[in-house]
Design a protein around this motif. Structure first.
Motif, mmCIF file in Angstrom:
data_model
loop_
_atom_site.group_PDB
_atom_site.id
_atom_site.type_symbol
_atom_site.label_atom_id
_atom_site.label_comp_id
_atom_site.label_asym_id
_atom_site.label_seq_id
_atom_site.Cartn_x
_atom_site.Cartn_y
_atom_site.Cartn_z
ATOM 1 N N ASP A 246 0.830 -1.204 0.000
ATOM 2 C CA ASP A 246 0.000 0.000 0.000
ATOM 3 C C ASP A 246 0.865 1.254 0.000
ATOM 4 O O ASP A 246 0.407 2.325 -0.371
ATOM 5 C CB ASP A 246 -0.914 0.007 1.234
ATOM 6 C CG ASP A 246 -1.967 -1.090 1.166
ATOM 7 O OD1 ASP A 246 -2.346 -1.462 0.042
ATOM 8 O OD2 ASP A 246 -2.384 -1.582 2.221
ATOM 9 N N ALA A 247 2.117 1.110 0.430
ATOM 10 C CA ALA A 247 3.030 2.252 0.491
ATOM 11 C C ALA A 247 3.695 2.462 -0.862
ATOM 12 O O ALA A 247 3.784 1.559 -1.690
ATOM 13 C CB ALA A 247 4.080 2.023 1.567
ATOM 14 N N GLY A 248 4.172 3.705 -1.078
ATOM 15 C CA GLY A 248 4.946 3.988 -2.272
ATOM 16 C C GLY A 248 6.393 3.582 -2.060
ATOM 17 O O GLY A 248 6.950 3.775 -0.988
ATOM 18 N N ILE A 249 7.017 3.014 -3.086
ATOM 19 C CA ILE A 249 8.403 2.572 -2.995
ATOM 20 C C ILE A 249 9.144 3.020 -4.251
ATOM 21 O O ILE A 249 8.672 2.818 -5.372
ATOM 22 C CB ILE A 249 8.515 1.043 -2.863
ATOM 23 C CG1 ILE A 249 7.911 0.575 -1.548
ATOM 24 C CG2 ILE A 249 9.968 0.597 -2.950
ATOM 25 C CD1 ILE A 249 8.705 0.960 -0.322
ATOM 26 N N VAL A 250 10.316 3.637 -4.036
ATOM 27 C CA VAL A 250 11.219 3.971 -5.128
ATOM 28 C C VAL A 250 12.545 3.286 -4.823
ATOM 29 O O VAL A 250 13.112 3.485 -3.742
ATOM 30 C CB VAL A 250 11.431 5.495 -5.262
ATOM 31 C CG1 VAL A 250 12.366 5.803 -6.434
ATOM 32 C CG2 VAL A 250 10.097 6.207 -5.446
ATOM 33 N N ARG A 257 20.288 6.423 -9.004
ATOM 34 C CA ARG A 257 19.424 6.454 -10.179
ATOM 35 C C ARG A 257 18.241 5.521 -9.939
ATOM 36 O O ARG A 257 18.384 4.476 -9.297
ATOM 37 C CB ARG A 257 20.199 6.023 -11.428
ATOM 38 C CG ARG A 257 21.315 6.986 -11.826
ATOM 39 C CD ARG A 257 22.154 6.424 -12.937
ATOM 40 N NE ARG A 257 22.741 5.138 -12.557
ATOM 41 C CZ ARG A 257 23.758 4.564 -13.191
ATOM 42 N NH1 ARG A 257 24.297 5.164 -14.244
ATOM 43 N NH2 ARG A 257 24.232 3.401 -12.788
ATOM 44 N N VAL A 258 17.090 5.891 -10.463
ATOM 45 C CA VAL A 258 15.876 5.110 -10.227
ATOM 46 C C VAL A 258 15.965 3.780 -10.970
ATOM 47 O O VAL A 258 16.192 3.748 -12.189
ATOM 48 C CB VAL A 258 14.627 5.889 -10.685
ATOM 49 C CG1 VAL A 258 13.373 5.030 -10.523
ATOM 50 C CG2 VAL A 258 14.489 7.175 -9.890
ATOM 51 N N VAL A 259 15.810 2.693 -10.231
ATOM 52 C CA VAL A 259 15.775 1.358 -10.817
ATOM 53 C C VAL A 259 14.339 0.970 -11.131
ATOM 54 O O VAL A 259 14.029 0.470 -12.203
ATOM 55 C CB VAL A 259 16.417 0.331 -9.865
ATOM 56 C CG1 VAL A 259 16.277 -1.082 -10.414
ATOM 57 C CG2 VAL A 259 17.882 0.666 -9.634
ATOM 58 N N GLU A 260 13.460 1.215 -10.182
ATOM 59 C CA GLU A 260 12.037 0.953 -10.382
ATOM 60 C C GLU A 260 11.246 1.642 -9.274
ATOM 61 O O GLU A 260 11.789 2.052 -8.252
ATOM 62 C CB GLU A 260 11.745 -0.548 -10.391
ATOM 63 C CG GLU A 260 12.132 -1.264 -9.112
ATOM 64 C CD GLU A 260 11.909 -2.759 -9.215
ATOM 65 O OE1 GLU A 260 10.921 -3.176 -9.859
ATOM 66 O OE2 GLU A 260 12.712 -3.507 -8.654
ATOM 67 N N PHE A 261 9.951 1.763 -9.509
ATOM 68 C CA PHE A 261 9.044 2.315 -8.499
ATOM 69 C C PHE A 261 7.671 1.723 -8.750
ATOM 70 O O PHE A 261 7.334 1.326 -9.868
ATOM 71 C CB PHE A 261 9.002 3.844 -8.569
ATOM 72 C CG PHE A 261 8.595 4.401 -9.909
ATOM 73 C CD1 PHE A 261 7.270 4.695 -10.195
ATOM 74 C CD2 PHE A 261 9.560 4.631 -10.894
ATOM 75 C CE1 PHE A 261 6.900 5.207 -11.418
ATOM 76 C CE2 PHE A 261 9.199 5.141 -12.132
ATOM 77 C CZ PHE A 261 7.869 5.433 -12.404
ATOM 78 N N ASN A 262 6.875 1.629 -7.677
ATOM 79 C CA ASN A 262 5.553 1.038 -7.855
ATOM 80 C C ASN A 262 4.518 2.110 -8.206
ATOM 81 O O ASN A 262 4.817 3.306 -8.248
ATOM 82 C CB ASN A 262 5.135 0.230 -6.616
ATOM 83 C CG ASN A 262 4.988 1.099 -5.377
ATOM 84 O OD1 ASN A 262 5.206 2.314 -5.414
ATOM 85 N ND2 ASN A 262 4.603 0.488 -4.269
ATOM 86 N N ASP A 263 3.299 1.661 -8.470
ATOM 87 C CA ASP A 263 2.244 2.570 -8.941
ATOM 88 C C ASP A 263 1.915 3.644 -7.910
ATOM 89 O O ASP A 263 1.608 4.787 -8.265
ATOM 90 C CB ASP A 263 0.976 1.773 -9.277
ATOM 91 C CG ASP A 263 1.151 0.922 -10.524
ATOM 92 O OD1 ASP A 263 2.088 1.208 -11.296
ATOM 93 O OD2 ASP A 263 0.382 -0.025 -10.709
ATOM 94 N N VAL A 264 1.982 3.261 -6.614
ATOM 95 C CA VAL A 264 1.656 4.241 -5.570
ATOM 96 C C VAL A 264 2.635 5.404 -5.622
ATOM 97 O O VAL A 264 2.240 6.577 -5.589
ATOM 98 C CB VAL A 264 1.678 3.582 -4.178
ATOM 99 C CG1 VAL A 264 1.456 4.626 -3.084
ATOM 100 C CG2 VAL A 264 0.615 2.495 -4.090
ATOM 101 N N ALA A 265 3.925 5.105 -5.742
ATOM 102 C CA ALA A 265 4.932 6.172 -5.811
ATOM 103 C C ALA A 265 4.735 7.013 -7.067
ATOM 104 O O ALA A 265 4.883 8.240 -7.037
ATOM 105 C CB ALA A 265 6.337 5.572 -5.786
#
Length: 588
Positions: A246-250, A257-265
């Protein structure tokens, strides 16, 4: 039809042992979703290499043709299995529906059936006899169009799998890049050897070096399996976990550098992060200053608040490979904090001022009313003082709730108890309060004030509700190992107590116990039940805030509260706090 081992048959035999060894080691991780196709592919490689080692040891065309069919039986399954492994690894195994799986399995099964019946139709290849050149004796084969079509199809499957692996390499952090890199290389090496054989470019004509290279493949796959923990650190597993949160994760690499992030983030941050770039524009402060801040955002709706936490990411060997930024929605908590602040202000000013006015007017009326009404004025003044006391306790409750479990410090419990005894003695001089106290006893608590207030409330409760002419109360402080519970059958209010104190040194199972005993009528069962459940209902609620303040203070400090009956009369309440080192020795 004798079989003679040669140097040429020894090489694929060693390769078979190497791939079988990787299979045996992978067996310990067989519960992982990717393990089944990965281990099945290793079985195909092992069978392919071993059968070819046996094949080229024979000196008759019939024997070599038989073992050539066995070699092909294993080998024709490998390209399909490699694609399945790549689909699992890259998180695209959802494409493997029953129809798709059936189609993928149909082609190698059909080719296996055709090679075993090739002597009747000759659609796959034509055997021209044996080739006796400078190397081993091998079959002289002319490939037919069907075989070449099969080879082209197999190369497409292998290249497709490599492309999926390289896509992971492109998008992931360093540990996954290394993992994906060795996997792709492990598949590319035998593919190159097989292409050379198919095009007639082998160093020794008619000798297929594909299975010779499986030793290199085994080393590379073993490296992926153990050095980079292939079956446990699969990128798709992490991706699915991120999306389920449920939390945002980057997720950032070692260069932020950004590797991935979920929809919430992606929905919370404005602008949304871009894979491969630093996310500085998405946050109001520098990344090194981000941990512990609260992010206010109104993207696509009303204002919401997110607690930001930055955590390092290490691989399974403890090497730093990046960090993660977590965004937890604390809008509800923030709103409750605002309401508590308003309530605290009302209690501090409005209620206190109103009580002072009531008490002042009651004093003015004392000399102006008839004697019969004097008793009523005393009641009014007592109730006003009770309201003032209630307001002070509510303020103390708000102050206690403002502290989190991580905001704790070493506190001398003995000093806090002595302060509580002195404070209660000033307002309740008629009560006999005994004390059995050591020189000091340090606990891990919110602060000294909270511990003192908790003990004050217990003392006041014991004295105020005691129906004896001379109320008796005894306070003792002791240190004891254990979970802190004085009696397993006692009513306990222990929840979420940490396993260790943050101040170091003291064993986590050591507790300091503050025990308050009295000879009064006892605490009602409803009061105990409310504390044990941690919540009130319209039908079951406490009579005041004192015991709630005690309960919350101790629980916030990582301890617990137990309530026991004394024989023949009275109650014993034990507050168990995690023990701590004194400030001057903490961490030594």
């Amino acid at each position: 039809m004798s079989w003679q081992p040669t140097v040429y048959s020894a090489v694929p035999a060693v390769a078979a042992l190497a791939t079988a060894g990787v299979f045996a080691l992978a067996w310990h991780h067989r519960s992982r979703p990717i393990a089944v196709p990965f281990m099945t592919m290793l079985m195909g490689l092992t069978g392919w290499a071993l059968a070819y080692a046996i094949q080229i040891g024979f000196d008759s065309a019939g024997a070599q043709e038989l073992w050539s069919n066995v070699t092909a039986t294993f080998g024709y399954t490998v390209p399909t299995l490699w694609l399945v492994v790549a689909l699992y690894y890259s998180g695209r195994d959802g494409y493997l529906t029953r129809p798709v799986t059936g189609l993928l399995a149909a082609q190698p099964l059909a080719m296996i059936a055709l090679i075993w019946t090739n002597s009747e139709h000759g659609l796959v290849w034509t055997i021209n006899g044996l080739s006796r050149g400078p190397g081993p004796t091998v079959l002289d084969v002319t490939f037919q169009p069907l075989y070449l079509a099969h080879v082209a199809y197999s190369y497409l499957l292998i290249l497709g799998g490599i492309a999926l692996i390289l896509d992971v390499y492109r998008r992931q952090s360093s540990v996954y890049r290394k993992q994906a890199g060795v996997l792709a290389l492990g598949a590319a090496v035998p593919t190159v050897a097989n292409v050379a054989f198919t095009l007639g470019l082998s160093p020794i004509p008619e000798l297929d070096f594909t299975s010779f290279t499986f030793a290199v493949t085994a080393v590379l796959f073993g490296l992926a399996l153990f050095e980079f923990d292939l079956l446990n650190l699969v990128p798709v597993a992490r991706r699915n976990m991120l999306e389920d949160l449920d939390a945002g994760i980057v997720v950032l690499d070692e260069e932020d550098r950004v590797v991935e992030f979920n929809d919430v983030a992606g929905q919370v941050l404005d602008p949304a992060p871009t894979v491969g770039e630093r996310p500085d524009a998405s946050f109001p402060v520098a990344l090194d200053e981000l941990d512990g801040t609260v992010l206010e955002t109104a993207v696509g709706g009303p204002v919401r608040y997110y607690d930001v936490r930055v955590s390092p990411i290490d691989d399974h060997r403890g090497r730093h490979v990046g960090r993660s930024v977590g965004l937890v929605d604390v809008t509800g908590i923030r709103e409750r904090e605002q309401r508590l602040a308003v309530a605290n202000r009302l209690l501090r000013h409005n209620l206190r001022n109103s009580v002072s006015v009531i008490d002042g007017y009651a004093q003015r009326l004392e000399g102006q009313v008839e004697d019969g009404a004097q008793e009523d004025l005393v009641t009014v003044r007592d109730e006003a003082l009770h309201l003032a006391d209630l307001g002070e306790k509510a303020r103390e409750m708000v102050r206690t709730l403002d502290h989190g479990p991580a905001e704790r410090t070493p506190v001398d419990a003995v000093a806090a108890v002595e302060g509580a005894i002195e404070s209660v003695g000033d307002v309740r001089p008629h009560a006999a309060v005994e004390a059995d106290l050591p020189p000091d006893a340090w606990v891990d608590a919110v602060d000294s004030r909270s511990v003192q207030v908790a003990v004050e409330n217990l003392l006041e409760n014991a004295i105020q509700h005691n129906d004896s002419a001379e109320p008796w109360v005894r306070v003792s402080v002791s240190t004891a190992p254990g979970t802190g519970a004085a009696d397993p059958s006692a009513t306990a209010a222990r929840e979420n107590a940490p396993a260790a104190t943050p101040n170091g040194g003291t064993a986590p199972d050591d507790f300091v116990r503050i025990r308050v005993e009295d000879d009064g009528p006892g605490i009602h069962d409803e009061e105990r039940e409310v504390l044990a459940r941690g919540a009130e209902t319209p039908l079951r609620h406490g009579s005041g805030l004192g015991l709630w303040i005690v309960n919350w203070t101790v629980r916030t400090s990582g301890g617990d509260v137990t309530i026991e009956d004394r024989d023949p009369r009275g109650t014993a309440v034990t507050l168990s706090f995690p023990a701590a080192d004194p400030p001057d020795t903490a961490g030594d």
